[in-house]
Design an enzyme around this catalytic site. Structure first.
Site, PDB file in Angstrom:
ATOM      1  N   HIS A   1       0.837  -1.200   0.000  1.00  0.00           N
ATOM      2  CA  HIS A   1       0.000   0.000   0.000  1.00  0.00           C
ATOM      3  C   HIS A   1       0.874   1.254   0.000  1.00  0.00           C
ATOM      4  O   HIS A   1       2.068   1.187   0.234  1.00  0.00           O
ATOM      5  CB  HIS A   1      -0.869   0.052   1.268  1.00  0.00           C
ATOM      6  CG  HIS A   1      -1.758  -1.120   1.449  1.00  0.00           C
ATOM      7  ND1 HIS A   1      -3.058  -1.129   1.030  1.00  0.00           N
ATOM      8  CD2 HIS A   1      -1.533  -2.335   1.995  1.00  0.00           C
ATOM      9  CE1 HIS A   1      -3.602  -2.300   1.314  1.00  0.00           C
ATOM     10  NE2 HIS A   1      -2.694  -3.056   1.899  1.00  0.00           N
TER      11      HIS A   1
ATOM     12  N   GLU B   1       3.171   0.056   4.150  1.00  0.00           N
ATOM     13  CA  GLU B   1       2.797   1.369   3.639  1.00  0.00           C
ATOM     14  C   GLU B   1       4.103   1.947   3.113  1.00  0.00           C
ATOM     15  O   GLU B   1       4.976   2.346   3.880  1.00  0.00           O
ATOM     16  CB  GLU B   1       2.197   2.243   4.745  1.00  0.00           C
ATOM     17  CG  GLU B   1       0.910   1.708   5.331  1.00  0.00           C
ATOM     18  CD  GLU B   1      -0.299   1.826   4.415  1.00  0.00           C
ATOM     19  OE1 GLU B   1      -0.191   2.424   3.310  1.00  0.00           O
ATOM     20  OE2 GLU B   1      -1.374   1.321   4.790  1.00  0.00           O
TER      21      GLU B   1
END
Length: 144
Positions: A32, A109
């Site tokens: 992500h 992330e």
């Protein structure tokens, strides 16, 4: 990969977790880019906390998370997140993709899309190649 491109929506979290479980994967990673405040920058790994049914994969996930964190940081130069986690590791018990997995799994992330410096790097094809190579190195370390 569970998405064909950056425009479509991937399968539901239940299907993504079931895929790794069904294939008896050695490990799984969900990739992500965060959308935190623009003042936040850097990357972090999200590891599972035990909720009972996922308890057998939690220690393997911690090993996977550390291997990927180290390889990503070294290979990309992106700093640890300044807004979440401790030394780029955040542990959570509220994410279905982690709670439903029976194989070691973490999320990354890769940076913060709201931060101009991170977004510029994440928008670069050559930098995304560095990301891919770094993550592959992390998997090699973990599986080694």
């Amino acid at each position: 990969m569970t998405r064909k491109d950056d425009k479509s929506v991937g399968p539901c979290v239940t299907e993504r977790a079931a895929l790794g479980n069904r294939l008896k994967a050695d490990a799984a990673l969900s990739i992500h880019a965060d959308g935190a405040s623009a003042s936040g920058h850097g990357f972090h790994i999200i590891e599972p906390l035990s909720i009972g049914r996922n308890s057998e994969m939690v220690s393997g996930s911690a090993e996977l998370g550390e291997a990927l964190r180290n390889a990503y940081h070294e290979g990309t130069g992106i700093p640890y997140s300044n807004y979440l986690g401790k030394k780029a590791i955040d542990r959570r018990d509220d994410l279905g993709g982690l709670n439903m997995s029976t194989v070691p799994k973490v999320f990354i992330e890769c940076g913060n899309m709201q931060n101009k410096g991170d977004a510029d790097k994440l928008s670069s094809a050559s930098f995304r190649q560095r990301i891919a190579e770094s993550l592959a190195e992390g998997f090699q370390t973990y599986l080694g």
